[in-house]
Scaffold this active site. Structure first.
Site, PDB file in Angstrom:
ATOM      1  N   LYS A 177      84.391  43.062   0.383  1.00 10.60           N
ATOM      2  CA  LYS A 177      84.951  41.730   0.574  1.00 10.60           C
ATOM      3  C   LYS A 177      86.382  41.675   0.019  1.00 10.60           C
ATOM      4  O   LYS A 177      86.680  42.252  -1.037  1.00 10.60           O
ATOM      5  CB  LYS A 177      84.092  40.683  -0.133  1.00 10.60           C
ATOM      6  CG  LYS A 177      82.675  40.566   0.423  1.00 10.60           C
ATOM      7  CD  LYS A 177      82.667  39.927   1.791  1.00 10.60           C
ATOM      8  CE  LYS A 177      81.232  39.682   2.271  1.00 10.60           C
ATOM      9  NZ  LYS A 177      81.185  38.919   3.525  1.00 10.60           N
ATOM     10  N   HIS A 307      75.692  40.241  12.910  1.00  5.27           N
ATOM     11  CA  HIS A 307      75.788  39.771  11.533  1.00  5.27           C
ATOM     12  C   HIS A 307      74.412  39.525  10.913  1.00  5.27           C
ATOM     13  O   HIS A 307      73.562  38.864  11.505  1.00  5.27           O
ATOM     14  CB  HIS A 307      76.586  38.457  11.508  1.00  5.27           C
ATOM     15  CG  HIS A 307      76.516  37.730  10.205  1.00  5.27           C
ATOM     16  ND1 HIS A 307      75.762  36.583  10.019  1.00  5.27           N
ATOM     17  CD2 HIS A 307      77.097  37.995   9.005  1.00  5.27           C
ATOM     18  CE1 HIS A 307      75.896  36.164   8.779  1.00  5.27           C
ATOM     19  NE2 HIS A 307      76.694  36.999   8.139  1.00  5.27           N
TER      20      HIS A 307
END
Length: 375
Positions: A177, A307
């Site tokens: 991230k 996802h």
């Protein structure tokens, strides 16, 4: 041998709250748009037929929307009672029209997703086939990458340790991230992970928190790291901005997970806004809608990386004509008796009928509401 029509006898809907072991933070927390995530709320649908067949599916919500999904599903599920469970597209349309006044995206279709997925699970079990084989697969394993070890609440040492663990467990790639207010810290973390894992596949995910100028600047800085993709660099609905970025950078752009309908993804595809599309079956309305979207994506020459919800998406990715990726999350492990196998960078499609998952006693214990709908 002729087919004897069956009928849906009952639909049991339940909602449960899955607590996360540590609060999870991505860039949306550091920009002040969201609070750390402490739980995931699931909508579970279990369908039983007059002939004794059953299937289950799920949808989910992170942070908000879970109670709304459950409430909407309760209102419309009765429209499927008495119908033949094999007529899945007909049933999807009937359920959609039962709640048409609230639209065809978002909560309205996410509530239907759990029922739609349960119908596919049931149909595959009736046939004695894994869901991927029922749909028609291209492969029996799919490239996989880990996300759950790369969040911003974790220290760099923790991220590197989880990356090592994931690669040792046969997971092929690592996603980290990014999107911190200090871009230099993003660069430091990603460069350190690249050095740590060598030439293993590496992705980054900004969770929509960059503006166009920042995304272009960061994308150019990341070029040297040979990333597999840059994910959600811009707002999910900024198709034009994503398209400009995709043209400007050598690194592929991936996005789509936050979109809540096929129509929204079509706009993304028409704008050539990404190289890799990342739909989420529970978010777009279930497997019926996801299969439509896969056709559009393939026609456009896009790669696919669904996802979350690997228990569902592994089967669907196995059916995509182009070599896809599937996202490995360990958050859902407490919900299911089974574990998906990873080996040599790939996730193995289970040979159990249907989705091949069974809910645990712990999942039942976390259930907060439940209702059974019959005639």
């Amino acid at each position: 041998m002729t087919y004897t029509p069956d009928a849906i006898r009952a639909i049991t809907l339940s909602t449960l709250r899955l607590p996360l072991s540590v609060p999870i933070s991505d860039a949306k927390v550091f920009t002040g748009r969201q609070k750390p995530m402490t739980e995931v709320v699931f909508l579970i649908a279990e369908i039983e037929t007059e002939q004794g067949f059953s299937g289950h599916g799920f949808s989910y919500s992170k942070r908000g929307g879970g109670p709304a999904q459950y409430a909407h599903a309760k209102e419309v599920a009765g429209a499927a009672i008495g119908e033949d469970p094999n007529d899945i597209q007909k049933l999807y349309s009937k359920l959609l029209w039962a709640g048409a006044s609230v639209g065809r995206s978002g909560v309205a279709t996410q509530a239907l997703a759990a029922i739609d997925i349960a119908l596919y699970d049931l149909k595959a079990k009736r046939a004695g086939l894994p869901l991927s084989k029922l749909l028609g697969s291209h492969r029996d394993s799919v490239r996989t990458y880990n996300t759950s070890g790369g969040f911003l609440n974790a220290s760099l040492d923790e991220v590197k340790a989880r990356a090592t663990q994931s690669l040792e467990e046969g997971i092929g790639g690592i996603k980290v991230k990014v999107g911190l207010p200090d871009s230099s810290e993003d660069l430091r973390r990603v460069r350190a992970v690249r050095e740590h894992i060598g030439d293993a596949p590496l992705m980054v995910d900004a969770n929509q928190q960059w503006d166009r100028a920042t995304a272009l600047r960061m994308g150019r800085r990341f070029e040297e790291l040979e990333l597999v993709w840059i994910e959600e660099p811009l707002d999910a609905y900024d198709a034009e901005g994503h398209a400009d970025l995709a043209r400007a950078l050598d690194t592929p752009i991936a996005t789509g997970e936050m979109l809540a309908s096929v129509a929204e993804h079509e706009r993304l595809i028409e704008a050539r806004a990404c190289d890799i599309i990342q739909p989420d079956a529970p978010r777009v309305g279930g497997i019926t809608q996801f299969l439509r979207l896969m056709t559009f994506a393939d026609q456009a020459g896009l790669d696919l990386a669904p996802h979350f919800a690997m228990e569902i998406h592994l089967h669907l990715a196995a059916c995509y004509p182009r070599e896809p990726w599937v996202e490995h999350f360990d958050w859902l492990d407490p919900l299911f008796e089974e574990r998906l196998e990873t080996r040599d960078g790939r996730m193995i499609v289970p040979n159990r009928p249907g989705l091949g998952i069974t809910f645990t006693d712990q999942a039942r214990a976390w259930t907060t509401e439940k209702v059974t709908i019959t005639a």
